[in-house]
Enzyme design. Structure first.
Site, PDB file in Angstrom:
ATOM      1  N   SER A 122     -48.733  21.591  36.543  1.00 42.97           N
ATOM      2  CA  SER A 122     -50.154  21.910  36.645  1.00 42.97           C
ATOM      3  C   SER A 122     -50.568  21.793  38.100  1.00 42.97           C
ATOM      4  O   SER A 122     -49.932  21.068  38.881  1.00 42.97           O
ATOM      5  CB  SER A 122     -50.985  20.949  35.797  1.00 42.97           C
ATOM      6  OG  SER A 122     -52.362  21.061  36.096  1.00 42.97           O
TER       7      SER A 122
ATOM      8  N   TYR B 282     -52.017  12.099  33.237  1.00 46.20           N
ATOM      9  CA  TYR B 282     -51.720  13.531  33.312  1.00 46.20           C
ATOM     10  C   TYR B 282     -51.302  13.972  34.720  1.00 46.20           C
ATOM     11  O   TYR B 282     -50.257  14.633  34.885  1.00 46.20           O
ATOM     12  CB  TYR B 282     -52.919  14.334  32.823  1.00 46.20           C
ATOM     13  CG  TYR B 282     -52.627  15.807  32.593  1.00 46.20           C
ATOM     14  CD1 TYR B 282     -51.911  16.229  31.473  1.00 46.20           C
ATOM     15  CD2 TYR B 282     -53.074  16.767  33.490  1.00 46.20           C
ATOM     16  CE1 TYR B 282     -51.643  17.567  31.254  1.00 46.20           C
ATOM     17  CE2 TYR B 282     -52.808  18.115  33.282  1.00 46.20           C
ATOM     18  CZ  TYR B 282     -52.097  18.503  32.161  1.00 46.20           C
ATOM     19  OH  TYR B 282     -51.834  19.835  31.949  1.00 46.20           O
TER      20      TYR B 282
END
Length: 265
Positions: A139, A153
């Site tokens: 990401s 995350y």
């Protein structure tokens, strides 16, 4: 790629994973589809078989469970897997103290441990055949300093980024291409899974990318041997800013922006 290959895709029941399956099937490649929801996998397999004549094997597995990961590998025994798409993943939108230890451990199993195990176990066959393709879905937040909410995350996605680059350095000359895919917000069921739907429904959609454009960019980059692909011009500029600007300047900006995507406790 001209010859037909077999690609294993985790998290293939929806979103980016399902789109990888569709695009590789369009290219004539067989598939191993992995997710928890077998009914969805079977529906997708039937669709791709009818439309493209490819074989799509469906294997249900919960990647948060180490036994399921091993069972998945056992069921693959004897089957040549030429490509691995480590796509399965999610986030825990609440702050660290408002989640359980087990929730955080399960997250790490799915987003860090399982991709590492699958890559390690499938790599030897790729090296023996002198051909392999690995795409690890990371990401753009892998480049960020982190913010409140979604606590692990950024760290997990940074791991996938660094893991991909290190592995690429080891195997690029041996016919195996390894790429970290770093998208931004993408149209998928990701937000439904982490409970962010209501929050994101209130945000502008103009910066969200389509799954087909993200996946097409990833496949092109992987075939070209690129180690990292950040999809979308705006995301590319944002990553450049996170990489180049001083930490004292970028950190408060990132944390202010991220506060809009945190679920109130």
């Amino acid at each position: 790629m001209t010859a037909s290959r077999t690609f294993l895709i985790t998290g293939a029941s929806s979103g980016i994973g399902a789109e990888f399956a569709r695009q590789y099937a369009t290219m004539g490649h067989d598939l191993v589809l992995v997710a928890r929801r077998l009914d969805r996998l079977e529906a997708l397999a039937a669709e791709l078989g009818d439309k493209h004549g490819v074989t799509a094997r469906c294997l249900a597995a919960d990647l948060s469970k180490r036994d399921d990961v091993q069972n998945l590998l056992d069921r693959l025994e004897g089957q040549a897997v030429d490509g691995l798409i480590n796509n399965a993943g999610y986030s825990l939108a609440h702050t660290f103290s408002h989640t359980s230890t087990q929730q955080q451990v399960d997250f790490l199993e799915v987003c860090v441990t399982a991709p590492t195990i699958l890559a390690h176990e499938l790599l030897s066959g790729m090296l023996t055949r002198g051909f392999g393709r690995i795409i690890n879905v990371s990401s753009m937040v892998a480049f960020s300093p982190g913010a409140a909410g979604h606590t692990l995350y950024p760290a997990a996605k940074a791991y996938m980024l660094k893991f991909s680059r290190s592995l690429a350095a080891e195997v690029a000359a041996k016919g195996v291409h390894v790429t970290a895919l770093c998208p931004g917000t993408t149209e998928s069921e990701f937000q439904q899974a982490n409970g962010m739907t209501k929050v994101l429904d209130q945000k502008p959609k103009r910066l969200s990318q389509s799954t087909d454009s993200v996946v097409a960019a990833a496949i092109r980059a992987n075939e070209a041997g690129r180690e990292v692909i950040v999809t979308g011009l705006v995301n590319t500029i944002a990553v450049a800013a996170m990489t180049l600007l001083p930490d004292g300047l970028i950190t408060p900006l990132i944390r202010w922006g991220a506060s809009k995507y945190q679920i109130p406790e």
